[in-house]
Write a protein that holds these residues in place. Structure first.
Motif, PDB file in Angstrom:
ATOM      1  N   ASN A  15      -0.381  -8.042  26.766  1.00 53.04           N
ATOM      2  CA  ASN A  15       0.260  -7.181  25.858  1.00 53.04           C
ATOM      3  C   ASN A  15      -0.666  -7.079  24.666  1.00 53.04           C
ATOM      4  OD1 ASN A  15       1.788  -5.959  23.849  1.00 53.04           O
ATOM      5  ND2 ASN A  15       3.641  -6.131  24.855  1.00 53.04           N
ATOM      6  N   LYS A  16      -1.394  -6.159  24.591  1.00 52.85           N
ATOM      7  CA  LYS A  16      -2.259  -6.009  23.057  1.00 52.85           C
ATOM      8  C   LYS A  16      -1.521  -6.096  21.811  1.00 52.85           C
ATOM      9  CE  LYS A  16      -3.147  -1.343  22.604  1.00 52.85           C
ATOM     10  NZ  LYS A  16      -4.289  -0.249  22.479  1.00 52.85           N
ATOM     11  N   HIS A  17      -0.173  -5.754  21.674  1.00 59.48           N
ATOM     12  CA  HIS A  17       0.545  -5.490  20.513  1.00 59.48           C
ATOM     13  C   HIS A  17       1.151  -6.599  20.081  1.00 59.48           C
ATOM     14  CE1 HIS A  17      -0.314  -1.092  20.328  1.00 59.48           C
ATOM     15  NE2 HIS A  17       0.371  -1.044  21.596  1.00 59.48           N
ATOM     16  N   SER A  18       1.752  -7.541  21.024  1.00 58.50           N
ATOM     17  CA  SER A  18       2.401  -8.865  20.764  1.00 58.50           C
ATOM     18  C   SER A  18       1.809  -9.822  21.419  1.00 58.50           C
ATOM     19  CB  SER A  18       3.882  -8.495  20.954  1.00 58.50           C
ATOM     20  OG  SER A  18       3.993  -8.477  22.099  1.00 58.50           O
ATOM     21  N   TYR A  19       0.968  -9.848  22.252  1.00 58.99           N
ATOM     22  CA  TYR A  19       0.421 -10.787  22.912  1.00 58.99           C
ATOM     23  C   TYR A  19       1.719 -11.758  23.532  1.00 58.99           C
ATOM     24  CZ  TYR A  19      -3.476  -9.649  20.436  1.00 58.99           C
ATOM     25  OH  TYR A  19      -4.777  -8.662  20.000  1.00 58.99           O
ATOM     26  N   SER A  20       2.779 -10.994  23.671  1.00 63.96           N
ATOM     27  CA  SER A  20       3.983 -11.658  24.336  1.00 63.96           C
ATOM     28  C   SER A  20       4.191 -12.098  25.775  1.00 63.96           C
ATOM     29  CB  SER A  20       5.215 -10.947  23.916  1.00 63.96           C
ATOM     30  OG  SER A  20       5.171  -9.572  24.533  1.00 63.96           O
ATOM     31  N   TRP A  21       3.141 -11.518  26.572  1.00 61.22           N
ATOM     32  CA  TRP A  21       3.159 -11.823  28.159  1.00 61.22           C
ATOM     33  C   TRP A  21       1.789 -11.723  28.612  1.00 61.22           C
ATOM     34  CZ3 TRP A  21       1.420  -7.508  30.261  1.00 61.22           C
ATOM     35  CH2 TRP A  21       1.740  -6.212  29.593  1.00 61.22           C
ATOM     36  N   ASP A  22       1.492 -12.379  29.597  1.00 62.26           N
ATOM     37  CA  ASP A  22       0.447 -12.585  30.533  1.00 62.26           C
ATOM     38  C   ASP A  22       0.745 -12.110  31.939  1.00 62.26           C
ATOM     39  OD1 ASP A  22      -1.481 -13.075  28.373  1.00 62.26           O
ATOM     40  OD2 ASP A  22      -1.225 -15.151  28.722  1.00 62.26           O
ATOM     41  N   ILE A  23       0.244 -11.318  32.448  1.00 57.32           N
ATOM     42  CA  ILE A  23       0.299 -10.983  33.838  1.00 57.32           C
ATOM     43  C   ILE A  23      -0.740 -11.344  34.596  1.00 57.32           C
ATOM     44  CG2 ILE A  23       0.468  -9.206  35.597  1.00 57.32           C
ATOM     45  CD1 ILE A  23       2.106  -7.251  33.408  1.00 57.32           C
ATOM     46  N   CYS A  24      -0.722 -12.437  35.694  1.00 55.35           N
ATOM     47  CA  CYS A  24      -1.944 -12.935  36.403  1.00 55.35           C
ATOM     48  C   CYS A  24      -1.448 -12.315  37.775  1.00 55.35           C
ATOM     49  CB  CYS A  24      -1.697 -14.221  36.422  1.00 55.35           C
ATOM     50  SG  CYS A  24      -1.776 -15.089  34.668  1.00 55.35           S
ATOM     51  N   ILE A  25      -2.735 -11.675  38.208  1.00 59.37           N
ATOM     52  CA  ILE A  25      -2.622 -11.100  39.727  1.00 59.37           C
ATOM     53  C   ILE A  25      -3.643 -11.715  40.589  1.00 59.37           C
ATOM     54  CG2 ILE A  25      -2.847  -8.996  40.941  1.00 59.37           C
ATOM     55  CD1 ILE A  25      -1.782  -7.574  38.375  1.00 59.37           C
ATOM     56  N   SER A  26      -3.286 -12.143  41.605  1.00 58.48           N
ATOM     57  CA  SER A  26      -4.318 -12.631  42.541  1.00 58.48           C
ATOM     58  C   SER A  26      -4.920 -11.816  43.357  1.00 58.48           C
ATOM     59  CB  SER A  26      -3.678 -13.649  43.490  1.00 58.48           C
ATOM     60  OG  SER A  26      -3.175 -15.049  42.770  1.00 58.48           O
ATOM     61  N   ALA A  27      -6.048 -11.854  43.856  1.00 59.53           N
ATOM     62  CA  ALA A  27      -6.842 -10.768  44.570  1.00 59.53           C
ATOM     63  C   ALA A  27      -6.260 -10.585  45.848  1.00 59.53           C
ATOM     64  CB  ALA A  27      -8.329 -11.095  44.889  1.00 59.53           C
ATOM     65  N   SER A  28      -6.009  -9.277  46.351  1.00 64.45           N
ATOM     66  CA  SER A  28      -5.466  -9.089  47.624  1.00 64.45           C
ATOM     67  C   SER A  28      -6.526  -9.135  48.612  1.00 64.45           C
ATOM     68  CB  SER A  28      -4.689  -7.610  47.618  1.00 64.45           C
ATOM     69  OG  SER A  28      -5.837  -6.561  47.258  1.00 64.45           O
ATOM     70  N   GLU A  29      -7.788  -9.085  48.364  1.00 68.25           N
ATOM     71  CA  GLU A  29      -8.788  -9.061  49.498  1.00 68.25           C
ATOM     72  C   GLU A  29     -10.080  -9.544  48.652  1.00 68.25           C
ATOM     73  OE1 GLU A  29     -11.437  -5.958  52.138  1.00 68.25           O
ATOM     74  OE2 GLU A  29      -9.391  -5.495  51.502  1.00 68.25           O
ATOM     75  N   VAL A  30     -10.991 -10.403  49.411  1.00 71.09           N
ATOM     76  CA  VAL A  30     -11.990 -10.931  48.881  1.00 71.09           C
ATOM     77  C   VAL A  30     -12.918 -10.830  50.094  1.00 71.09           C
ATOM     78  CG1 VAL A  30     -13.251 -13.033  47.947  1.00 71.09           C
ATOM     79  CG2 VAL A  30     -10.689 -12.915  47.596  1.00 71.09           C
TER      80      VAL A  30
END
Length: 56
Positions: A15-30
């Motif tokens: 979140n660029k406004h509050s830096y209150s959360w990070d979302i981490c997403i794993s690759a669905s395909e490699v």
């Protein structure tokens, strides 16, 4: 995403406004140094924080 290394990178959104959360997403395909992230995984991660992504 194109990468070099031993393991695929995670997609991290913040979140660029509050830096209150990070979302981490794993690759669905490699495949050969290229990772793919699914829209459904991204939309679900956002919805966990009450943010809804519109499909374009």
């Amino acid at each position: 995403m194109v990468y070099s290394g031993d393991s695929a990178p995670m997609l991290v959104l913040e979140n660029k406004h509050s830096y209150s959360w990070d979302i981490c997403i794993s690759a669905s395909e490699v495949s050969s140094g290229v990772t793919f992230y699914s829209y459904d995984d991204i939309a679900q991660a956002f919805s966990n924080y009450g943010v809804y992504a519109a499909q374009v």
